[in-house]
Design a protein around this motif. Structure first.
Motif, short mmCIF file in Angstrom:
data_model
loop_
_atom_site.label_atom_id
_atom_site.label_comp_id
_atom_site.label_asym_id
_atom_site.label_seq_id
_atom_site.Cartn_x
_atom_site.Cartn_y
_atom_site.Cartn_z
N GLU A 1 0.83 -1.21 0.00
CA GLU A 1 0.00 0.00 0.00
C GLU A 1 0.86 1.25 0.00
OE1 GLU A 1 -3.07 0.51 2.90
OE2 GLU A 1 -3.78 -1.54 2.62
N ASP A 2 1.90 1.25 0.84
CA ASP A 2 2.80 2.41 0.89
C ASP A 2 3.46 2.63 -0.47
OD1 ASP A 2 2.18 2.68 3.56
OD2 ASP A 2 4.09 1.88 4.30
N ALA A 3 3.91 1.54 -1.11
CA ALA A 3 4.56 1.66 -2.42
C ALA A 3 3.59 2.21 -3.45
CB ALA A 3 5.12 0.31 -2.86
N ALA A 4 2.34 1.75 -3.40
CA ALA A 4 1.32 2.25 -4.34
C ALA A 4 1.05 3.73 -4.10
CB ALA A 4 0.04 1.43 -4.21
N ASP A 5 0.99 4.14 -2.83
CA ASP A 5 0.77 5.55 -2.51
C ASP A 5 1.92 6.41 -3.02
OD1 ASP A 5 -1.59 4.88 -1.24
OD2 ASP A 5 -0.77 5.03 0.79
N ILE A 6 3.15 5.94 -2.82
CA ILE A 6 4.32 6.68 -3.29
C ILE A 6 4.29 6.80 -4.81
CG2 ILE A 6 6.84 6.56 -3.52
CD1 ILE A 6 6.84 5.38 -0.63
N LYS A 7 3.96 5.70 -5.49
CA LYS A 7 3.88 5.71 -6.95
C LYS A 7 2.83 6.71 -7.42
CE LYS A 7 3.45 2.64 -10.92
NZ LYS A 7 3.25 1.27 -11.37
N ALA A 8 1.67 6.73 -6.77
CA ALA A 8 0.60 7.66 -7.14
C ALA A 8 1.05 9.11 -6.92
CB ALA A 8 -0.66 7.36 -6.33
N LEU A 9 1.74 9.36 -5.81
CA LEU A 9 2.22 10.72 -5.56
C LEU A 9 3.24 11.14 -6.60
CD1 LEU A 9 2.60 10.76 -1.67
CD2 LEU A 9 1.06 12.16 -3.04
N GLU A 10 4.14 10.23 -6.94
CA GLU A 10 5.17 10.55 -7.93
C GLU A 10 4.56 10.82 -9.30
OE1 GLU A 10 7.89 7.26 -7.66
OE2 GLU A 10 8.95 8.14 -5.94
N SER B 1 1.70 12.06 -9.92
CA SER B 1 0.90 13.28 -9.93
C SER B 1 1.71 14.53 -9.58
CB SER B 1 -0.27 13.15 -8.96
OG SER B 1 0.18 13.08 -7.63
N LYS B 2 3.01 14.39 -9.38
CA LYS B 2 3.79 15.54 -8.92
C LYS B 2 3.87 16.67 -9.95
CE LYS B 2 8.32 13.64 -10.10
NZ LYS B 2 9.56 13.12 -9.55
N ASN B 3 3.64 16.37 -11.22
CA ASN B 3 3.69 17.42 -12.24
C ASN B 3 2.32 18.01 -12.54
OD1 ASN B 3 6.48 17.21 -12.60
ND2 ASN B 3 6.23 15.48 -13.97
N GLU B 4 1.30 17.53 -11.86
CA GLU B 4 -0.05 18.07 -12.05
C GLU B 4 -0.15 19.43 -11.35
OE1 GLU B 4 -3.00 15.29 -10.79
OE2 GLU B 4 -2.25 13.72 -12.11
N PRO B 5 -0.96 20.31 -11.91
CA PRO B 5 -1.09 21.63 -11.27
C PRO B 5 -1.83 21.52 -9.94
CG PRO B 5 -2.63 21.41 -13.08
CD PRO B 5 -1.75 20.19 -13.11
N SER B 6 -1.46 22.39 -9.03
CA SER B 6 -2.13 22.45 -7.74
C SER B 6 -3.47 23.17 -7.89
CB SER B 6 -1.29 23.20 -6.72
OG SER B 6 -0.10 22.50 -6.47
N VAL B 7 -4.44 22.74 -7.12
CA VAL B 7 -5.76 23.36 -7.13
C VAL B 7 -6.13 23.66 -5.68
CG1 VAL B 7 -8.19 23.07 -7.76
CG2 VAL B 7 -6.41 22.00 -9.16
N SER B 8 -6.58 24.87 -5.44
CA SER B 8 -6.93 25.25 -4.08
C SER B 8 -8.25 24.59 -3.68
CB SER B 8 -7.06 26.77 -3.95
OG SER B 8 -8.23 27.20 -4.61
#
Length: 79
Positions: A46-55, A57-64
């Motif tokens: 689960e942790d590895a999947a979460d890290i992969k998902a975060l990585e 999406s790191k280039n996606e724009p931030s939304v408030s």
């Protein structure tokens, strides 16, 4: 099942948790050690999947939060 590479570890469980794990192990025909090892593997997956998902999406724009609420017409919740 202990293998040649297995390492011994001492853990302390709440008595109710220990009882539940012991029952589940018996019903599953596996050892407590196997059951706990698999639970740890699942948690690490689960942790590895979460890290992969975060990585990914790191280039996606931030939304408030405010913009998200406006998009769903929920800005009234901010008041």
């Amino acid at each position: 099942m202990a293998t040649k590479q297995a390492k011994r570890a001492t853990i302390y469980l709440d008595p109710d948790l220990h009882r539940a794990v012991k029952i589940k192990a018996g019903l599953s025909s596996v050892t407590i050690s196997e059951l706990i090892s698999e639970a740890i593997r699942d948690s690490l997956r689960e942790d590895a999947a979460d890290i992969k998902a975060l990585e990914s999406s790191k280039n996606e724009p931030s939304v408030s939060l405010e913009d998200v609420l406006k998009e769903f017409n929920l800005e009234r919740l901010l008041k």
